[in-house]
Design a protein around this motif. Structure first.
Motif, mmCIF file in Angstrom:
data_model
loop_
_atom_site.group_PDB
_atom_site.id
_atom_site.type_symbol
_atom_site.label_atom_id
_atom_site.label_comp_id
_atom_site.label_asym_id
_atom_site.label_seq_id
_atom_site.Cartn_x
_atom_site.Cartn_y
_atom_site.Cartn_z
ATOM 1 N N ASP A 1 0.812 -1.229 0.000
ATOM 2 C CA ASP A 1 0.000 0.000 0.000
ATOM 3 C C ASP A 1 0.841 1.272 0.000
ATOM 4 O OD1 ASP A 1 -2.331 -1.560 0.080
ATOM 5 O OD2 ASP A 1 -2.242 -1.667 2.274
ATOM 6 N N GLY A 2 2.015 1.224 -0.645
ATOM 7 C CA GLY A 2 2.862 2.410 -0.745
ATOM 8 C C GLY A 2 3.613 2.738 0.534
ATOM 9 N N GLY A 3 3.301 2.061 1.609
ATOM 10 C CA GLY A 3 3.987 2.311 2.873
ATOM 11 C C GLY A 3 5.075 1.277 3.091
ATOM 12 N N THR A 4 5.741 1.378 4.186
ATOM 13 C CA THR A 4 6.761 0.391 4.503
ATOM 14 C C THR A 4 6.571 -0.102 5.921
ATOM 15 O OG1 THR A 4 8.293 2.108 5.217
ATOM 16 C CG2 THR A 4 8.510 1.347 2.947
ATOM 17 N N ASN A 5 6.898 -1.335 6.122
ATOM 18 C CA ASN A 5 6.855 -1.954 7.429
ATOM 19 C C ASN A 5 8.215 -1.713 8.076
ATOM 20 O OD1 ASN A 5 7.061 -3.768 9.576
ATOM 21 N ND2 ASN A 5 5.715 -5.249 8.576
ATOM 22 N N GLN A 6 8.331 -0.645 8.858
ATOM 23 C CA GLN A 6 9.622 -0.216 9.399
ATOM 24 C C GLN A 6 10.277 -1.261 10.308
ATOM 25 O OE1 GLN A 6 11.428 2.345 8.367
ATOM 26 N NE2 GLN A 6 9.780 2.766 6.932
ATOM 27 N N VAL B 1 11.758 -3.816 7.989
ATOM 28 C CA VAL B 1 12.888 -3.199 7.283
ATOM 29 C C VAL B 1 14.115 -3.195 8.182
ATOM 30 C CG1 VAL B 1 13.786 -1.023 6.360
ATOM 31 C CG2 VAL B 1 11.507 -1.798 5.716
ATOM 32 N N LYS B 2 13.936 -2.796 9.425
ATOM 33 C CA LYS B 2 15.059 -2.745 10.373
ATOM 34 C C LYS B 2 15.659 -4.136 10.580
ATOM 35 C CE LYS B 2 16.369 -1.054 14.889
ATOM 36 N NZ LYS B 2 15.999 -0.502 16.149
ATOM 37 N N GLU B 3 14.815 -5.137 10.712
ATOM 38 C CA GLU B 3 15.296 -6.512 10.871
ATOM 39 C C GLU B 3 16.089 -6.974 9.649
ATOM 40 O OE1 GLU B 3 12.470 -9.504 12.171
ATOM 41 O OE2 GLU B 3 11.357 -7.967 13.268
ATOM 42 N N ILE B 4 15.587 -6.677 8.466
ATOM 43 C CA ILE B 4 16.271 -7.086 7.236
ATOM 44 C C ILE B 4 17.614 -6.381 7.114
ATOM 45 C CG2 ILE B 4 16.183 -7.053 4.706
ATOM 46 C CD1 ILE B 4 13.154 -7.582 4.975
ATOM 47 N N ILE B 5 17.670 -5.111 7.483
ATOM 48 C CA ILE B 5 18.941 -4.381 7.448
ATOM 49 C C ILE B 5 19.954 -5.047 8.374
ATOM 50 C CG2 ILE B 5 20.059 -2.206 8.096
ATOM 51 C CD1 ILE B 5 17.515 -0.791 7.012
ATOM 52 N N GLU B 6 19.520 -5.414 9.566
ATOM 53 C CA GLU B 6 20.422 -6.082 10.517
ATOM 54 C C GLU B 6 20.913 -7.413 9.974
ATOM 55 O OE1 GLU B 6 18.426 -6.322 14.314
ATOM 56 O OE2 GLU B 6 18.288 -4.139 14.476
ATOM 57 N N VAL B 7 20.018 -8.192 9.384
ATOM 58 C CA VAL B 7 20.401 -9.494 8.819
ATOM 59 C C VAL B 7 21.314 -9.296 7.605
ATOM 60 C CG1 VAL B 7 19.542 -11.592 7.703
ATOM 61 C CG2 VAL B 7 18.360 -10.679 9.704
ATOM 62 N N GLN C 1 13.114 1.341 -1.676
ATOM 63 C CA GLN C 1 13.347 0.699 -0.379
ATOM 64 C C GLN C 1 14.682 -0.038 -0.381
ATOM 65 O OE1 GLN C 1 11.129 0.964 2.358
ATOM 66 N NE2 GLN C 1 12.970 0.249 3.341
ATOM 67 N N SER C 2 14.977 -0.716 -1.467
ATOM 68 C CA SER C 2 16.224 -1.452 -1.601
ATOM 69 C C SER C 2 17.431 -0.525 -1.537
ATOM 70 C CB SER C 2 16.212 -2.227 -2.922
ATOM 71 O OG SER C 2 17.454 -2.821 -3.154
ATOM 72 N N ALA C 3 17.354 0.602 -2.235
ATOM 73 C CA ALA C 3 18.465 1.563 -2.230
ATOM 74 C C ALA C 3 18.708 2.107 -0.830
ATOM 75 C CB ALA C 3 18.176 2.699 -3.208
ATOM 76 N N GLU C 4 17.625 2.408 -0.127
ATOM 77 C CA GLU C 4 17.755 2.910 1.243
ATOM 78 C C GLU C 4 18.401 1.858 2.151
ATOM 79 O OE1 GLU C 4 14.922 4.502 4.874
ATOM 80 O OE2 GLU C 4 14.172 4.609 2.824
ATOM 81 N N MET C 5 17.961 0.619 2.007
ATOM 82 C CA MET C 5 18.513 -0.456 2.828
ATOM 83 C C MET C 5 19.982 -0.706 2.494
ATOM 84 S SD MET C 5 15.175 -2.944 2.632
ATOM 85 C CE MET C 5 15.848 -4.344 3.503
ATOM 86 N N ALA C 6 20.326 -0.716 1.220
ATOM 87 C CA ALA C 6 21.716 -0.950 0.799
ATOM 88 C C ALA C 6 22.625 0.141 1.357
ATOM 89 C CB ALA C 6 21.802 -0.997 -0.720
ATOM 90 N N GLU C 7 22.156 1.374 1.326
ATOM 91 C CA GLU C 7 22.957 2.484 1.833
ATOM 92 C C GLU C 7 23.194 2.343 3.338
ATOM 93 O OE1 GLU C 7 24.087 6.075 3.527
ATOM 94 O OE2 GLU C 7 21.944 5.680 3.593
ATOM 95 N N LYS C 8 22.178 1.921 4.072
ATOM 96 C CA LYS C 8 22.336 1.744 5.525
ATOM 97 C C LYS C 8 23.293 0.606 5.857
ATOM 98 C CE LYS C 8 18.065 3.931 6.856
ATOM 99 N NZ LYS C 8 16.733 3.839 7.409
#
Length: 161
Positions: A12-17, A20-26, A51-58
């Protein structure tokens, strides 16, 4: 095999923060998950790319060496993504990659193109940031960085208070 539930992240255009945080940690601990994050930037869905670009950067902030296998992908396919939200994050990645001399020249040229194009203020800032980072590593880049910085700051009046 689907490693990242992109549909859940971008529902729905939003993100499950939380997710997202869990995936970034993994992803910061597992190069296989990081691979899925990087490849998400090539997804057909623009929300996934963003979303992918933001996660990759983090992840790259804490694991810059994870970017090493993706140098060519970053310079070729990913560099062609025009979306501002993706490009501003990708520009930051360029300063975190450990480039060989040939690819470094390509990265510097690409960052310069993005600065001169002035597609968005954030892309210019991110590109300048990466150019500065690279200039601190290689002396020959510093005059290029200064030239772009001068062009960008011409005509900007700073408050004197």
């Amino acid at each position: 095999m689907l490693l990242i539930p992109w549909e859940l992240l971008c529902e729905d255009g939003g993100t499950n923060q939380g997710l997202v945080k869990e995936i970034i940690e993994v992803a910061a601990a597992d190069p296989l998950i990081f691979d899925a994050v990087i490849r998400g930037m090539l997804h057909v869905n623009p929300s996934v790319r963003m979303q992918s670009a933001e996660m990759a950067e983090k992840v790259a902030q804490v694991r810059p060496f994870f970017l090493t296998p993706y140098k060519r992908l970053l310079l070729e396919e990913i560099a062609g993504i025009e979306e501002v939200e993706v490009r501003q994050r990708v520009a930051l990645l360029y300063g975190r990659v450990f480039w060989d001399e040939w690819d470094l020249k390509r990265a510097v040229a690409l960052l310069g193109e993005w600065i001169e194009k002035k597609q968005s203020e954030q892309i210019v800032i991110s590109s300048l940031h990466s150019l500065h980072t690279l200039a601190m590593q290689k002396e020959w880049i510093y005059p290029i960085y200064l030239e772009h910085l001068k062009k960008v700051t011409e005509g900007i009046e700073l408050p004197l208070s």
